[in-house]
Design a protein around this motif. Structure first.
Motif, PDB file in Angstrom:
ATOM      1  N   SER A  16       0.823  -1.214   0.000  1.00 39.94           N
ATOM      2  CA  SER A  16       0.000   0.000   0.000  1.00 39.94           C
ATOM      3  C   SER A  16       0.849   1.252   0.000  1.00 39.94           C
ATOM      4  CB  SER A  16      -0.938  -0.007   1.215  1.00 39.94           C
ATOM      5  OG  SER A  16      -0.178  -0.060   2.428  1.00 39.94           O
ATOM      6  N   THR A  17       2.099   1.126   0.282  1.00 38.76           N
ATOM      7  CA  THR A  17       3.037   2.256   0.171  1.00 38.76           C
ATOM      8  C   THR A  17       4.251   1.775  -0.596  1.00 38.76           C
ATOM      9  OG1 THR A  17       4.095   1.689   2.291  1.00 38.76           O
ATOM     10  CG2 THR A  17       2.278   3.276   2.359  1.00 38.76           C
ATOM     11  N   GLY A  18       4.904   2.667  -1.355  1.00 39.74           N
ATOM     12  CA  GLY A  18       6.102   2.278  -2.102  1.00 39.74           C
ATOM     13  C   GLY A  18       6.518   3.345  -3.110  1.00 39.74           C
ATOM     14  N   PHE A  19       7.260   2.959  -4.137  1.00 37.88           N
ATOM     15  CA  PHE A  19       7.811   3.886  -5.146  1.00 37.88           C
ATOM     16  C   PHE A  19       7.424   3.397  -6.552  1.00 37.88           C
ATOM     17  CE2 PHE A  19      10.556   4.149  -1.461  1.00 37.88           C
ATOM     18  CZ  PHE A  19      10.676   5.509  -1.250  1.00 37.88           C
ATOM     19  N   ILE A  20       7.233   4.352  -7.420  1.00 38.96           N
ATOM     20  CA  ILE A  20       6.984   4.048  -8.828  1.00 38.96           C
ATOM     21  C   ILE A  20       8.345   3.851  -9.495  1.00 38.96           C
ATOM     22  CG2 ILE A  20       6.007   4.835 -11.006  1.00 38.96           C
ATOM     23  CD1 ILE A  20       3.953   4.211  -8.798  1.00 38.96           C
ATOM     24  N   THR A  21       8.515   2.724 -10.152  1.00 42.66           N
ATOM     25  CA  THR A  21       9.788   2.438 -10.812  1.00 42.66           C
ATOM     26  C   THR A  21       9.616   2.575 -12.328  1.00 42.66           C
ATOM     27  OG1 THR A  21       9.287   0.078 -10.909  1.00 42.66           O
ATOM     28  CG2 THR A  21      10.521   0.863  -8.978  1.00 42.66           C
ATOM     29  N   ALA A  22      10.709   2.868 -12.993  1.00 45.58           N
ATOM     30  CA  ALA A  22      10.659   3.029 -14.471  1.00 45.58           C
ATOM     31  C   ALA A  22      10.351   1.688 -15.115  1.00 45.58           C
ATOM     32  CB  ALA A  22      11.991   3.572 -14.993  1.00 45.58           C
ATOM     33  N   ASN A  23       9.518   1.765 -16.062  1.00 44.07           N
ATOM     34  CA  ASN A  23       9.144   0.582 -16.818  1.00 44.07           C
ATOM     35  C   ASN A  23       8.587  -0.515 -15.922  1.00 44.07           C
ATOM     36  OD1 ASN A  23      10.093   1.753 -19.323  1.00 44.07           O
ATOM     37  ND2 ASN A  23      12.193   1.077 -18.794  1.00 44.07           N
ATOM     38  N   GLY A  24       8.115  -0.150 -14.730  1.00 46.15           N
ATOM     39  CA  GLY A  24       7.548  -1.167 -13.850  1.00 46.15           C
ATOM     40  C   GLY A  24       6.091  -0.869 -13.519  1.00 46.15           C
ATOM     41  N   ASN A  25       5.464  -1.784 -12.840  1.00 51.92           N
ATOM     42  CA  ASN A  25       4.062  -1.610 -12.441  1.00 51.92           C
ATOM     43  C   ASN A  25       3.941  -2.013 -10.979  1.00 51.92           C
ATOM     44  OD1 ASN A  25       1.339  -1.160 -12.567  1.00 51.92           O
ATOM     45  ND2 ASN A  25       0.865  -3.241 -13.333  1.00 51.92           N
ATOM     46  N   ALA A  26       3.796  -0.996 -10.151  1.00 54.38           N
ATOM     47  CA  ALA A  26       3.643  -1.273  -8.705  1.00 54.38           C
ATOM     48  C   ALA A  26       2.242  -1.812  -8.446  1.00 54.38           C
ATOM     49  CB  ALA A  26       3.873  -0.003  -7.887  1.00 54.38           C
ATOM     50  N   VAL A  27       2.159  -2.733  -7.489  1.00 52.37           N
ATOM     51  CA  VAL A  27       0.871  -3.371  -7.167  1.00 52.37           C
ATOM     52  C   VAL A  27       0.585  -3.182  -5.661  1.00 52.37           C
ATOM     53  CG1 VAL A  27      -0.447  -5.517  -7.102  1.00 52.37           C
ATOM     54  CG2 VAL A  27       1.136  -5.064  -9.007  1.00 52.37           C
ATOM     55  N   ALA A  28      -0.616  -2.777  -5.414  1.00 53.63           N
ATOM     56  CA  ALA A  28      -1.082  -2.673  -4.005  1.00 53.63           C
ATOM     57  C   ALA A  28      -2.290  -3.588  -3.843  1.00 53.63           C
ATOM     58  CB  ALA A  28      -1.438  -1.246  -3.648  1.00 53.63           C
ATOM     59  N   ASP A  29      -2.178  -4.587  -2.953  1.00 54.08           N
ATOM     60  CA  ASP A  29      -3.262  -5.538  -2.726  1.00 54.08           C
ATOM     61  C   ASP A  29      -3.917  -5.255  -1.369  1.00 54.08           C
ATOM     62  OD1 ASP A  29      -2.797  -6.939  -5.078  1.00 54.08           O
ATOM     63  OD2 ASP A  29      -1.275  -8.208  -4.124  1.00 54.08           O
ATOM     64  N   PHE A  30      -5.209  -5.325  -1.381  1.00 59.12           N
ATOM     65  CA  PHE A  30      -5.988  -5.201  -0.127  1.00 59.12           C
ATOM     66  C   PHE A  30      -6.860  -6.452   0.007  1.00 59.12           C
ATOM     67  CE2 PHE A  30      -4.681  -0.899  -0.585  1.00 59.12           C
ATOM     68  CZ  PHE A  30      -4.704  -0.343   0.697  1.00 59.12           C
ATOM     69  N   VAL A  31      -6.709  -7.164   1.083  1.00 64.39           N
ATOM     70  CA  VAL A  31      -7.503  -8.371   1.328  1.00 64.39           C
ATOM     71  C   VAL A  31      -8.414  -8.081   2.524  1.00 64.39           C
ATOM     72  CG1 VAL A  31      -7.468 -10.826   1.887  1.00 64.39           C
ATOM     73  CG2 VAL A  31      -5.639  -9.819   0.473  1.00 64.39           C
ATOM     74  N   ASN A  32      -9.709  -8.098   2.229  1.00 68.63           N
ATOM     75  CA  ASN A  32     -10.685  -7.810   3.288  1.00 68.63           C
ATOM     76  C   ASN A  32     -11.415  -9.103   3.688  1.00 68.63           C
ATOM     77  OD1 ASN A  32      -9.898  -5.243   2.648  1.00 68.63           O
ATOM     78  ND2 ASN A  32     -11.956  -4.424   2.293  1.00 68.63           N
TER      79      ASN A  32
END
Length: 219
Positions: A16-32
């Motif tokens: 849920s927190t992090g950095f955007i990287t070049a040519n990458g795709n950041a993923v944030a998962d939420f499990v409820n």
């Protein structure tokens, strides 16, 4: 990244927190996970009612009455057929028959010889008593329990022990003027005494028999 409108859920988030990287795709998962309603508490077992206390045993009532026994003994060269006079005085003015003693105004009088006893019964517990002895000239007197208190449910005891010396024995015999020694009596040797009246009667009988015998011979 944050999530809202998730009341009633347990939320686990990953990335849920992090950095955007070049040519990458950041993923944030939420499990409820839906919260399960709490199980209702089991009702407490009702306490077992206390056993009722056993009722206390009532105290035994104190015995309201008691007794008194007076005993007489002579030792040494004492005369075992001599009567000694006793007076029992109570702290209460009782009158009437109480066992073997007769009281008048709280006083009982009687005589005892060596080895004899006399007992009172049915006396109120808690009253005091006093026992005195007379007719004991020349004796050395020892009194045990001559004063005391009547105890409920029991019997108080009084004992008079009279000691007589060999030297004083003739003095006592002289006081007993209705008795005359025939043989020097001593319990250890087995002697005895005969009364003056007995001797006089014996002499009278002998004289009468002699007169009768004389008259018969004259016939």
């Amino acid at each position: 990244v944050t999530e809202t409108d998730n009341e009633g859920y347990t939320v686990e988030s990953y990335g849920s927190t992090g950095f955007i990287t070049a040519n990458g795709n950041a993923v944030a998962d939420f499990v409820n996970t839906k919260d399960q309603p709490d199980e209702p508490d089991e009702p407490d077992e009702p306490d077992e009612p206390d056993e009722p206390d056993e009722p206390d045993e009532p105290d035994e009532p104190d015995e309201p009455f008691g007794g008194l026994t007076v005993a007489k003994f002579v030792t040494g060269f004492g005369i075992d057929y001599q009567d000694f006079t006793f007076t029992v005085t109570l702290s209460e003015p009782l009158s009437g028959q109480y066992g073997e003693m007769t009281f008048s105004g709280g006083v009982a009088t009687f005589t005892l010889r060596h080895g004899q006893t006399k007992s009172a019964s049915g006396l109120p517990a808690g009253i005091s008593y006093s026992v005195t002895e007379s007719n004991n000239q020349y004796y050395v007197v020892t009194a045990n329990g001559a004063d005391g208190v009547i105890v409920g449910g029991g019997s108080a005891s009084c004992e008079y022990i009279n000691y007589l010396t060999e030297e004083d024995r003739p003095k006592v015999l002289q006081l007993l003027d209705d008795m005359t020694p025939l043989i020097d009596f001593n319990p250890k040797t087995g002697g005895g005494y005969v009364s003056k009246i007995g001797i006089s009667g014996l002499l009278l009988i002998v004289s009468s028999l002699a007169v009768i015998a004389s008259k018969r011979r004259g016939r």
